[in-house]
Design an enzyme around this catalytic site. Structure first.
Site, short mmCIF file in Angstrom:
data_model
loop_
_atom_site.label_atom_id
_atom_site.label_comp_id
_atom_site.label_asym_id
_atom_site.label_seq_id
_atom_site.Cartn_x
_atom_site.Cartn_y
_atom_site.Cartn_z
N ASP A 34 0.87 -1.16 -0.04
CA ASP A 34 0.01 -0.21 0.07
C ASP A 34 0.89 1.22 0.28
OD1 ASP A 34 1.09 -0.05 2.38
OD2 ASP A 34 -0.90 0.08 3.57
N ARG A 91 11.08 26.09 1.67
CA ARG A 91 10.86 27.41 1.00
C ARG A 91 9.55 28.16 1.56
NH1 ARG A 91 12.01 26.16 -4.91
NH2 ARG A 91 11.59 24.01 -4.06
N HIS A 124 17.30 27.34 3.28
CA HIS A 124 16.86 28.26 2.21
C HIS A 124 17.11 29.55 3.17
CE1 HIS A 124 14.84 31.11 -0.49
NE2 HIS A 124 13.88 31.10 0.21
N ASP A 161 19.58 36.78 -6.24
CA ASP A 161 18.90 37.68 -5.76
C ASP A 161 19.32 38.41 -4.42
OD1 ASP A 161 18.25 35.85 -3.74
OD2 ASP A 161 16.38 35.41 -4.67
N LYS A 184 15.85 39.99 -8.43
CA LYS A 184 14.78 39.14 -9.06
C LYS A 184 13.38 39.40 -8.52
CE LYS A 184 14.21 34.56 -7.12
NZ LYS A 184 14.55 33.21 -7.12
C1 R5P Z 1 14.29 31.24 -3.90
O1 R5P Z 1 14.42 32.03 -3.27
C2 R5P Z 1 15.41 30.15 -4.22
O2 R5P Z 1 16.59 30.49 -3.39
C3 R5P Z 1 15.74 29.84 -5.64
O3 R5P Z 1 16.25 30.71 -6.08
C4 R5P Z 1 14.55 29.35 -6.25
O4 R5P Z 1 13.81 28.52 -5.27
C5 R5P Z 1 15.02 28.74 -7.49
O5 R5P Z 1 13.68 28.24 -8.27
P1 R5P Z 1 13.62 27.97 -9.61
O6 R5P Z 1 14.71 27.26 -10.11
O7 R5P Z 1 12.32 27.30 -9.94
O8 R5P Z 1 13.49 29.39 -10.19
#
Ligand code: R5P
Length: 296
Positions: A34, A91, A124, A161, A184
């Site tokens: 299962d 995240r 993160h 970013d 970003k």
């Molecule tokens: C977001 O703040 C994380 O640090 C990554 O930049 C993000 O998760 C990357 O996601 P993707 O590859 O889907 O753009």
């Protein structure tokens, strides 16, 4: 200290065990028809500390980690640390909208039921550790990623970013070059807008460093724009390489010179091991005793 491996992290856990000069404890595991998971650890630890090295890439990985922690306790472990190379739900590190679950907090609080310590590789955000009621540690694999780029002629390290700027700085200092960050704006889970500011990247080899590449949307935009602005080569590096939803193809189409991630999520682009970082983290957390044969 003994090491126990999660199903997603067997090779990585073996390397951690080798570096610490300690054996990997045996795990019996299977999946019932299962879909439910079963684990058993036949070894008794007699009070020895145990680190369960387990990336939580999927919900099953997360459940297995909880089961392993329980089994380890049952076998008379001393202190137990959940050493999590890739931490699930990192995240969702706050309630962004009213009524949302605070997923990263839920995971930390579940782990705290069974573990005395939580060690995460490049979470993160560091703030998610605060949800864990016990010893907390984080460690970065960015020095190892930077090491990979030592002979690649990188002139500039960029963060995608402002939030990732610290990682870019760490890598840049390791390589001995400048760093900066891009701007970003996330439109949705798969779309981002990227501003490269007035950076002069003409003729330069650039490495973009982030914590995670998921769909590759962020990196692909950055690669395309930097290339348009005259960059000679653009590499993408991150600790965690999910690379889902055609992420690799997206990056290749954007003209990436190379994709470099660690083995927190093992895959074709895992060119760097997270084991040295995990060993650093374990030593920092509980001052792990190491055997003579330990590798640096
Ligand atoms: C977001 O703040 C994380 O640090 C990554 O930049 C993000 O998760 C990357 O996601 P993707 O590859 O889907 O753009």
């Amino acid at each position: 200290m003994r090491i126990v491996a999660g199903r997603r992290s067997e090779a990585l856990a073996q390397e951690v065990a080798d570096r610490l000069g300690t054996p990997l404890a045996e795990v019996e595991r299977h999946k019932f028809p299962d879909g439910e998971l079963y684990v058993r650890i036949p070894h008794r630890f007699d009070g020895e500390d145990v680190a369960v090295v387990a990336s939580t890439r999927t919900n099953d990985d997360l459940v297995e980690l909880l089961l392993l922690l329980d089994a380890v306790r049952e076998q008379d472990a001393g202190r137990v640390v959940a050493a999590v190379p890739y931490y699930a739900y990192a995240r969702q590190d706050q309630r962004f909208k009213e009524g949302e679950a605070f997923s990263a907090d839920v995971v930390a609080r579940m782990l705290a039921i069974y573990a005395d310590g939580l060690l995460i590789v490049d979470p993160h955000k560091s703030s998610i550790l605060a949800s864990f009621d016990g010893d907390q540690g984080e460690v970065s694999a960015v020095p190892e990623l930077a090491e990979y780029f030592q002979d690649k002629g990188v002139d500039l390290v960029l963060a995608p970013d402002a939030g990732a700027r610290g990682r870019a700085q760490m890598a840049a200092e390791h390589i001995g070059v400048d760093h900066d960050h891009l701007e970003k704006t996330r439109i949705d889970a798969e779309t981002v807008e990227m501003r490269t500011k007035d950076l002069d990247v003409s003729g330069k080899t650039v490495a973009i460093v982030d914590d995670i590449i998921s769909t590759g949307g962020t990196m692909a935009r950055a690669v395309a724009q930097l290339t348009e602005q005259g960059a000679k080569a653009v590499y993408c590096a991150a600790t965690h390489g999910l690379l889902i939803g055609g992420g690799v193809e997206k990056l290749e189409a954007a003209g990436v010179a190379g994709i470099v991630v660690t083995d927190t999520i093992p895959g074709d682009h895992s060119r760097v091991s997270a084991a040295p970082a995990l060993v650093r983290g374990l030593k920092a957390m509980w001052g792990v005793e190491t055997a003579d044969a330990v590798r640096p």
